[in-house]
Scaffold this active site. Structure first.
Site, PDB file in Angstrom:
ATOM      1  N   CYS A 172       0.877  -1.172   0.000  1.00 62.54           N
ATOM      2  CA  CYS A 172       0.000   0.000   0.000  1.00 62.54           C
ATOM      3  C   CYS A 172       0.912   1.219   0.000  1.00 62.54           C
ATOM      4  O   CYS A 172       1.745   1.366   0.910  1.00 62.54           O
ATOM      5  CB  CYS A 172      -0.856  -0.040   1.271  1.00 62.54           C
ATOM      6  N   CYS A 203      -1.080   3.946  -6.308  1.00 60.55           N
ATOM      7  CA  CYS A 203      -1.914   3.285  -5.294  1.00 60.55           C
ATOM      8  C   CYS A 203      -2.115   1.863  -5.793  1.00 60.55           C
ATOM      9  O   CYS A 203      -2.404   1.660  -6.980  1.00 60.55           O
ATOM     10  CB  CYS A 203      -3.253   4.012  -5.171  1.00 60.55           C
TER      11      CYS A 203
HETATM   12  N1  DGL Z   1      -3.857   0.496  -1.774  1.00 63.83           N
HETATM   13  C1  DGL Z   1      -3.677   1.727  -1.016  1.00 63.83           C
HETATM   14  C2  DGL Z   1      -2.495   2.504  -1.620  1.00 63.83           C
HETATM   15  O1  DGL Z   1      -1.684   1.913  -2.318  1.00 63.83           O
HETATM   16  C3  DGL Z   1      -4.972   2.428  -0.905  1.00 63.83           C
HETATM   17  C4  DGL Z   1      -5.013   3.433   0.185  1.00 63.83           C
HETATM   18  C5  DGL Z   1      -6.388   3.688   0.753  1.00 63.83           C
HETATM   19  O2  DGL Z   1      -6.896   2.825   1.422  1.00 63.83           O
HETATM   20  O3  DGL Z   1      -6.880   4.819   0.549  1.00 63.83           O
HETATM   21  O4  DGL Z   1      -2.307   3.668  -1.401  1.00 63.83           O
END
Ligand code: DGL
Length: 255
Positions: free
Chosen positions: A73, A183
């Site tokens: 993430c 993301c």
């Molecule tokens: N997969 C997360 C990232 O790479 C998402 C973040 C979220 O939950 O807003 O930033």
């Protein structure tokens, strides 16, 4: 050589885009994937709130014997990976938005970055841009609502398309010819984003590069497994049935 699993964490299903690269590159490893579904999205949370969640998940993954943890993430990496590295004895591999390869590939000298608000506001992100931008203009675009669409398994419906159009329009208008998917949820939207921005725009994500980094760290620490099966134990903080249903939809759409 070890049979301990690799821990992978994300706020939800986004990290599965990284997990797939890990399984492809490291078929002899086993994995535990933790989706923090009950606290998703992280993108609008404070740095401290994100650190607290990653600490809780790390404790859970370590209790289950994780030998290395992938913070799959971008938002959590930017907020918390340094803290985690300083606090726990296992190696952590985090995400890094693909600024460096984007700068190398742009011909217009303009790069767009799609990510969460918290990721784009993070000091670590600013340091990355300062280190690699050179003379290239980096335009950032927070994308509230996109993570939620992926969490609903809506990868190409009208609402998701409208958000993608809204967020890519200013980048296209500015002349960006490379867009960074900053993301881990966004690779699931890659076909839709590609359709919206057209074939002239290069879309970059870092799942495969992160998998290679995990392999290097496992080698360096003598932690590579030889007899795992690429199996995944799925954990989540929300409703496990809902989580299983979304996984099934993502697999159906983007296998
Ligand atoms: N997969 C997360 C990232 O790479 C998402 C973040 C979220 O939950 O807003 O930033």
């Amino acid at each position: 050589m070890t049979v301990a699993p690799i821990g992978v964490m994300d706020s939800g299903v986004g990290g599965i885009s990284v997990l797939r690269e890990l399984q492809r590159l490291l078929p002899n490893e086993d994995f535990i994937y933790y989706a923090d579904h009950a606290h998703c999205p992280y993108g609008g949370k404070s740095r401290q709130a994100i650190v607290d969640r990653t600490v809780a998940i790390t404790e859970e993954l370590l209790a289950r014997g994780a030998k290395l943890i992938v913070v799959a993430c971008n938002t959590a990496t930017i907020a918390a990976v340094e803290y985690l590295r300083a606090s726990y004895p296992v190696p952590f591999v985090g995400m890094e938005p693909a600024i460096k390869p984007a700068v190398a590939q742009t011909r217009t000298g303009i790069v767009g970055v799609l990510a969460t608000g918290a990721a784009l506001a993070g000091e670590k992100f600013h340091a990355l841009v300062a280190q690699h931008a050179g003379g290239v203009r980096i335009i950032t675009q927070p994308c509230p609502g996109l993570v939620e669409q992926v969490e609903r398994g809506d990868l190409n419906g009208p609402q998701t398309r409208a958000l993608v159009e809204q967020y890519t329009r200013p980048l296209l208008a500015a002349g960006a010819d490379v867009m960074v998917l900053g993301c881990t949820h966004y690779p699931f939207l890659k076909p839709l984003i590609a359709e919206v921005v057209g074939p002239e725009v290069v879309l970059l994500d870092t799942g495969a590069a992160v998998a290679r980094q995990v392999e290097r760290v496992l080698q360096r620490e003598s932690l590579l497994a030889v007899d795992g099966r690429g199996g995944v134990e799925w954990l989540c903080s929300g409703d496990p049935q809902e989580f299983a249903a979304i996984r099934a939809r993502l697999t159906e759409f983007s296998a």
